[in-house]
Design an enzyme around this catalytic site. Structure first.
Site, PDB file in Angstrom:
ATOM      1  N   ARG A 132       7.867   0.500  13.285  1.00 43.15           N
ATOM      2  CA  ARG A 132       8.424  -0.001  12.012  1.00 43.15           C
ATOM      3  C   ARG A 132       9.582  -0.977  12.245  1.00 43.15           C
ATOM      4  NH1 ARG A 132       5.940   3.436   8.179  1.00 43.15           N
ATOM      5  NH2 ARG A 132       5.562   5.468   9.098  1.00 43.15           N
ATOM      6  N   PRO A 191       0.799  -1.227   0.000  1.00 49.09           N
ATOM      7  CA  PRO A 191       0.000   0.000   0.000  1.00 49.09           C
ATOM      8  C   PRO A 191       0.835   1.281   0.000  1.00 49.09           C
ATOM      9  CG  PRO A 191      -0.096  -1.086   2.137  1.00 49.09           C
ATOM     10  CD  PRO A 191       0.552  -2.049   1.194  1.00 49.09           C
ATOM     11  N   ASN A 192       0.322   2.243  -0.744  1.00 51.50           N
ATOM     12  CA  ASN A 192       0.866   3.605  -0.847  1.00 51.50           C
ATOM     13  C   ASN A 192       2.158   3.711  -1.662  1.00 51.50           C
ATOM     14  OD1 ASN A 192      -1.211   4.856   0.797  1.00 51.50           O
ATOM     15  ND2 ASN A 192      -0.291   3.720   2.499  1.00 51.50           N
ATOM     16  N   ALA A 205       3.342  -0.862   4.703  1.00 52.08           N
ATOM     17  CA  ALA A 205       2.820  -0.877   6.078  1.00 52.08           C
ATOM     18  C   ALA A 205       2.366  -2.274   6.522  1.00 52.08           C
ATOM     19  CB  ALA A 205       1.678   0.116   6.210  1.00 52.08           C
ATOM     20  N   ARG A 233      13.647   4.347  12.226  1.00 52.74           N
ATOM     21  CA  ARG A 233      12.436   5.164  12.231  1.00 52.74           C
ATOM     22  C   ARG A 233      11.578   4.842  13.462  1.00 52.74           C
ATOM     23  NH1 ARG A 233       9.666   4.799   6.597  1.00 52.74           N
ATOM     24  NH2 ARG A 233       8.525   6.568   7.491  1.00 52.74           N
ATOM     25  N   ASN A 269       8.119  -5.634  -1.111  1.00 54.19           N
ATOM     26  CA  ASN A 269       8.040  -4.485  -0.222  1.00 54.19           C
ATOM     27  C   ASN A 269       6.584  -4.433   0.238  1.00 54.19           C
ATOM     28  OD1 ASN A 269       7.975  -2.122   1.178  1.00 54.19           O
ATOM     29  ND2 ASN A 269       8.988  -0.881  -0.406  1.00 54.19           N
ATOM     30  N   TYR A 297      11.380   8.653   1.101  1.00 48.49           N
ATOM     31  CA  TYR A 297      11.301   7.583   0.097  1.00 48.49           C
ATOM     32  C   TYR A 297      11.958   7.941  -1.238  1.00 48.49           C
ATOM     33  CZ  TYR A 297       8.022   5.643   3.464  1.00 48.49           C
ATOM     34  OH  TYR A 297       7.459   5.150   4.620  1.00 48.49           O
ATOM     35  N   HIS A 330       4.411  -4.578   8.931  1.00 47.76           N
ATOM     36  CA  HIS A 330       4.398  -4.467  10.395  1.00 47.76           C
ATOM     37  C   HIS A 330       3.139  -5.058  11.023  1.00 47.76           C
ATOM     38  CE1 HIS A 330       7.604  -1.866   9.181  1.00 47.76           C
ATOM     39  NE2 HIS A 330       6.773  -1.008   8.594  1.00 47.76           N
ATOM     40  N   ARG A 386       5.040  11.036  -2.313  1.00 49.21           N
ATOM     41  CA  ARG A 386       4.873  10.699  -0.913  1.00 49.21           C
ATOM     42  C   ARG A 386       6.182  10.870  -0.141  1.00 49.21           C
ATOM     43  NH1 ARG A 386       4.750   4.535   1.140  1.00 49.21           N
ATOM     44  NH2 ARG A 386       4.189   5.002   3.287  1.00 49.21           N
ATOM     45  N   ASP A 429       1.869 -15.836   6.478  1.00 45.90           N
ATOM     46  CA  ASP A 429       1.391 -17.200   6.246  1.00 45.90           C
ATOM     47  C   ASP A 429       1.389 -17.538   4.752  1.00 45.90           C
ATOM     48  OD1 ASP A 429       1.058 -17.554   8.950  1.00 45.90           O
ATOM     49  OD2 ASP A 429      -1.128 -17.380   8.928  1.00 45.90           O
ATOM     50  N   HIS A 448      12.876  -2.772   1.650  1.00 42.61           N
ATOM     51  CA  HIS A 448      12.329  -1.464   2.028  1.00 42.61           C
ATOM     52  C   HIS A 448      13.231  -0.368   1.479  1.00 42.61           C
ATOM     53  CE1 HIS A 448       9.475  -3.299   4.723  1.00 42.61           C
ATOM     54  NE2 HIS A 448      10.456  -4.059   5.160  1.00 42.61           N
ATOM     55  N   LEU A 449      12.597   0.708   1.054  1.00 41.13           N
ATOM     56  CA  LEU A 449      13.360   1.869   0.596  1.00 41.13           C
ATOM     57  C   LEU A 449      14.083   2.535   1.763  1.00 41.13           C
ATOM     58  CD1 LEU A 449      10.388   3.091  -1.518  1.00 41.13           C
ATOM     59  CD2 LEU A 449      12.639   2.705  -2.527  1.00 41.13           C
ATOM     60  N   SER A 450      13.338   2.733   2.853  1.00 37.69           N
ATOM     61  CA  SER A 450      13.887   3.445   4.006  1.00 37.69           C
ATOM     62  C   SER A 450      14.499   2.454   4.988  1.00 37.69           C
ATOM     63  CB  SER A 450      12.781   4.245   4.699  1.00 37.69           C
ATOM     64  OG  SER A 450      11.807   3.376   5.248  1.00 37.69           O
ATOM     65  N   GLU A 468      12.713  -9.677   1.537  1.00 35.77           N
ATOM     66  CA  GLU A 468      11.981  -8.495   2.013  1.00 35.77           C
ATOM     67  C   GLU A 468      12.800  -7.247   1.666  1.00 35.77           C
ATOM     68  OE1 GLU A 468      11.356  -8.555   6.255  1.00 35.77           O
ATOM     69  OE2 GLU A 468      10.530  -6.520   6.275  1.00 35.77           O
TER      70      GLU A 468
HETATM   71  C1  DQA Z   1       8.449   1.023   3.544  1.00 40.00           C
HETATM   72  C2  DQA Z   1       8.575   1.218   5.054  1.00 40.00           C
HETATM   73  C3  DQA Z   1       7.235   1.001   5.746  1.00 40.00           C
HETATM   74  O1  DQA Z   1       7.369   1.190   7.143  1.00 40.00           O
HETATM   75  C4  DQA Z   1       6.209   1.978   5.214  1.00 40.00           C
HETATM   76  O2  DQA Z   1       4.941   1.731   5.788  1.00 40.00           O
HETATM   77  C5  DQA Z   1       6.146   2.014   3.731  1.00 40.00           C
HETATM   78  C6  DQA Z   1       7.370   1.903   2.944  1.00 40.00           C
HETATM   79  C7  DQA Z   1       9.769   1.346   2.803  1.00 40.00           C
HETATM   80  O3  DQA Z   1       9.909   0.927   1.663  1.00 40.00           O
HETATM   81  O4  DQA Z   1      10.636   2.023   3.356  1.00 40.00           O
HETATM   82  O5  DQA Z   1       5.076   2.220   3.156  1.00 40.00           O
HETATM   83  O6  DQA Z   1       8.148  -0.340   3.280  1.00 40.00           O
END
Ligand code: DQA
Length: 147
Positions: free
Chosen positions: A110, A9-10, A76, A106, A73, A22, A79, A17, A86, A99-101, A97
């Site tokens: 997270r 999501p997002n 959210a 943080r 990725n 990011y 978490h 964003r 599963d 993540h950008l950040s 897995e």
């Molecule tokens: C994220 C980190 C997550 O905590 C956050 O909710 C995101 C992006 C990242 O790529 O850094 O939406 O997965």
């Protein structure tokens, strides 16, 4: 080798964003760069995004027997989602897995990942380069035989 890259999501809002966290690249920019890397590595890439947990779960379920690796990725849902965890376990597909950040530097919520323990490993904090590194890891990792 066939690789499924999933985005949660997002992530469709990348570029707009919180660019200070990011980065300025859009998800399409990241996909484009990843396709260049995929052709360098000689692998097939399927790149998808959804804002819906159930759709991500469905894609992971359908990946069985079709894809050799997943790069995810989960945004959210990382978490919160036992359902994604599963699904990854049930698929039996080695998963990375990403993540950008740097989620560990943080907010404390997270720091926990519901999926980390069922993934081969986690790559976080390198911006769009995280995806390239994750793809490389997914393709080159030497898998341990299952006990
Ligand atoms: C994220 C980190 C997550 O905590 C956050 O909710 C995101 C992006 C990242 O790529 O850094 O939406 O997965």
């Amino acid at each position: 080798m066939r690789i499924l890259v999933l985005n949660g999501p997002n992530l469709n809002l990348l570029g707009l964003r919180e660019p200070h966290i990011y980065g300025e690249l859009t998800l399409q920019d990241i996909e484009r760069a990843l396709r260049v890397e995929a052709s360098r590595l000689g692998v097939d890439l399927d790149f998808r995004q959804s804002n819906h947990e159930g759709e991500l779960v469905g894609w992971i379920q359908e990946a069985r027997g079709v894809f050799d690796r997943i790069v995810i990725n989960a945004a959210a849902y990382t978490h919160t989602s036992i359902a994604l965890r599963d699904a990854i376990t049930a698929s039996g597909i080695p998963t990375v897995e990403v993540h950008l950040s740097n989620v560990h530097s943080r907010e404390s919520f997270r720091h926990q990942s519901m999926i980390a323990a069922v993934c081969i490993g986690q790559i976080a904090g390198f911006g769009s380069l995280s995806y390239t590194l994750a793809l490389e890891a997914a393709c080159n990792v030497k898998l341990k035989p299952k006990p």
